[in-house]
Design an enzyme around this catalytic site. Structure first.
Site, mmCIF file in Angstrom:
data_model
loop_
_atom_site.group_PDB
_atom_site.id
_atom_site.type_symbol
_atom_site.label_atom_id
_atom_site.label_comp_id
_atom_site.label_asym_id
_atom_site.label_seq_id
_atom_site.Cartn_x
_atom_site.Cartn_y
_atom_site.Cartn_z
ATOM 1 N N HIS A 70 0.818 -1.223 0.000
ATOM 2 C CA HIS A 70 0.000 0.000 0.000
ATOM 3 C C HIS A 70 0.850 1.271 0.000
ATOM 4 C CE1 HIS A 70 0.481 -0.403 4.481
ATOM 5 N NE2 HIS A 70 0.501 0.915 4.421
ATOM 6 N N ASP A 112 0.194 -7.583 1.124
ATOM 7 C CA ASP A 112 0.637 -6.216 1.405
ATOM 8 C C ASP A 112 2.160 -6.126 1.448
ATOM 9 O OD1 ASP A 112 0.231 -3.529 1.739
ATOM 10 O OD2 ASP A 112 -0.028 -3.623 3.913
ATOM 11 N N SER A 148 4.732 2.071 8.147
ATOM 12 C CA SER A 148 4.424 0.973 7.231
ATOM 13 C C SER A 148 5.617 0.659 6.341
ATOM 14 C CB SER A 148 3.221 1.336 6.353
ATOM 15 O OG SER A 148 2.053 1.441 7.124
#
Length: 460
Positions: free
Chosen positions: A102, A132, A208
């Site tokens: 993402h 992901d 992230s």
């Protein structure tokens, strides 16, 4: 006096020694994580990604409860640049890097910035929305600092860990905590699915794709999500295990552009108390097979509906996500030992780990101008299509790969299965193509959309 002087020298020398190497004991760890951070932080990069999105002009009446319905789609779409911020981890001296999907999804430009201020353009080699994860290559990189991978299967609850990333865009930041849980599945928000390491090391937006490392500086996970109600870190963060990252690296090195998982070709459900009682199990554990495909490797190994799978590769599994994870980290092309329970008897069965067969061929067809719905892409269903689109194992018909402009206006979607056209059953893309070309002025489509059956009628 001399003794006091020696004592002072010892007190001064100890902190200096702790700063030059990674802590090797609990006593040394108490002095701080500085040596560990100095070793690992240079391999954690900040990622800046740009993407072009189409946005529409907003009318002032869009905020009016009465008029907003009439202004849906108002204005011409225009391109707009959006920027995203995340973190990444360098895994090898030649600049191979991992981050979250993402962070770089649909990016037109990716820049990686090291903490020594060097900058590199990066390109995506392999990306997978479901996991992901994305593997990138830093262009022109050599002799890069990197973090070695540790097999996450050896990680235990209670281990000390550090999370390194760029939260909120404030610059590289380090937080500490412990591994607070393993085998967490279906708990993280967002696109990622599967199996996670849980940590109480604070993870915030921008972390992230950053590193979760152990006290030896080895990578055990990629920080991906948090469980929160406020939007901030509440001490429940999730990292994708390094065992899965290793498989992504292997496939990227092999030139794959799309991640392939072993195909189970079956459906199962967790064994609860009632199911355990009906199967004669002492305690609820594992998952019971409810359906199995005709070419499933589990069927070839002798499994059948009603069998219970307790472990894969020696590791217990209690959900379908856990089973798929264990198969994935075992690796395509290998075999894995599966613990099967049938009639109360447990035995070890070897199962081949294969990709979903692309047979019979999906036979891609794009409908022509004579079709009732032109420019629509149709596929013949096979196991690879079932896996790619997440379709039921027993589904039959022709699936829509791309509805095209006319199909989209008609309300059709990617993944819709055409089961019948004007009352005539279809089983291949060619069947659907012919039926649409001879449909006449009235068109009736019998569609399977997920678990729902939908009938659409059109006057052409």
């Amino acid at each position: 006096m001399i003794r006091a002087f020696i004592l002072i020298l010892v007190l001064i020398a100890t902190p200096l020694a702790a700063e030059t190497r990674v802590p090797q004991s609990a006593a040394e760890i108490s002095l701080g994580f500085a040596p560990l951070v100095k070793k690992a932080a240079p391999a954690v990069v900040n990622i800046y990604a740009k993407q072009i999105v189409q946005v529409r002009s907003r009318s002032p009446l869009m905020n009016d409860p009465f008029f907003q319905e009439f202004f849906q789609g108002f204005g011409q779409p225009r391109p707009q640049v959006q920027n995203s911020l995340g973190s990444g981890v360098v895994l090898s001296a030649d600049g191979l890097m991992v981050t979250n999907y993402h962070v770089v999804a649909d990016a037109t430009e990716i820049r990686a910035v090291l903490n020594d201020r060097r900058e590199f353009d990066a390109r995506v080699l392999l990306a997978d929305e479901e996991s992901d994860l994305a593997i990138l290559q830093l262009d022109g990189a050599s002799e890069m600092p990197f973090i070695p991978l540790r097999d996450s299967e050896s990680v235990e609850v209670g281990e000390l860990v550090l999370a390194i990333g760029n939260p909120f865009g404030v610059g590289q930041t380090v937080t500490s905590g412990i591994v607070s849980g393993l085998a967490r599945s279906g708990t993280a928000s967002g696109s990622s699915r599967g199996y996670f390491i849980q940590t109480d090391a604070p993870i915030n937006p921008g972390n992230s794709g950053g590193a979760l490392i152990d006290v030896n500086g080895a990578l055990i996970g990629i920080n991906t999500r948090i469980l929160t109600r406020s939007g901030g870190s509440n001490g429940i963060g999730f990292a994708i295990p390094s065992a899965l990252v290793q498989r992504f690296v292997e496939q990227a090195r092999a030139g794959q552009s799309r991640f392939q998982r072993p195909w189970a070709g079956m459906n199962g459900q967790p064994v609860d108390t009632d199911i355990a009682e009906s199967l004669g199990l002492e305690t609820p554990r594992g998952l019971v097979i409810s359906d199995i495909h005709a070419v499933s490797p589990f069927l070839a190994a002798g499994f059948r509906p009603g069998d219970v799978i307790e472990a894969v590769g020696g590791q217990p599994v209690n959900t379908p996500d856990e089973m798929v994870f264990r198969m994935t980290v075992a690796g395509l092309g290998n075999t894995v030992s599966v613990t099967r329970v049938r009639n109360g008897v447990a035995e070890q069965v070897e199962v081949a780990l294969i990709p979903a067969p692309n047979s019979p061929p999906r036979d891609v067809v794009v409908t022509g101008h004579r079709s009732a719905i032109p420019e629509m892409e149709l596929w013949t269903i096979n196991p690879a299509v079932l896996a790619e689109l997440g379709l039921p194992l027993s589904i039959e018909g022709a699936v829509i790969g791309d509805p095209g402009p006319a199909g989209t206006r008609a309300g059709l979607k990617r993944g819709d299965v055409l089961r019948a056209i004007n009352g005539v059953a279809v089983s291949t893309s060619r069947d659907a193509e012919r039926a649409l070309e001879t449909a006449g002025r009235n068109l009736t489509l019998d569609i399977q959309r997920g678990t729902q059956r939908v009938v659409m009628r059109f006057r052409l």
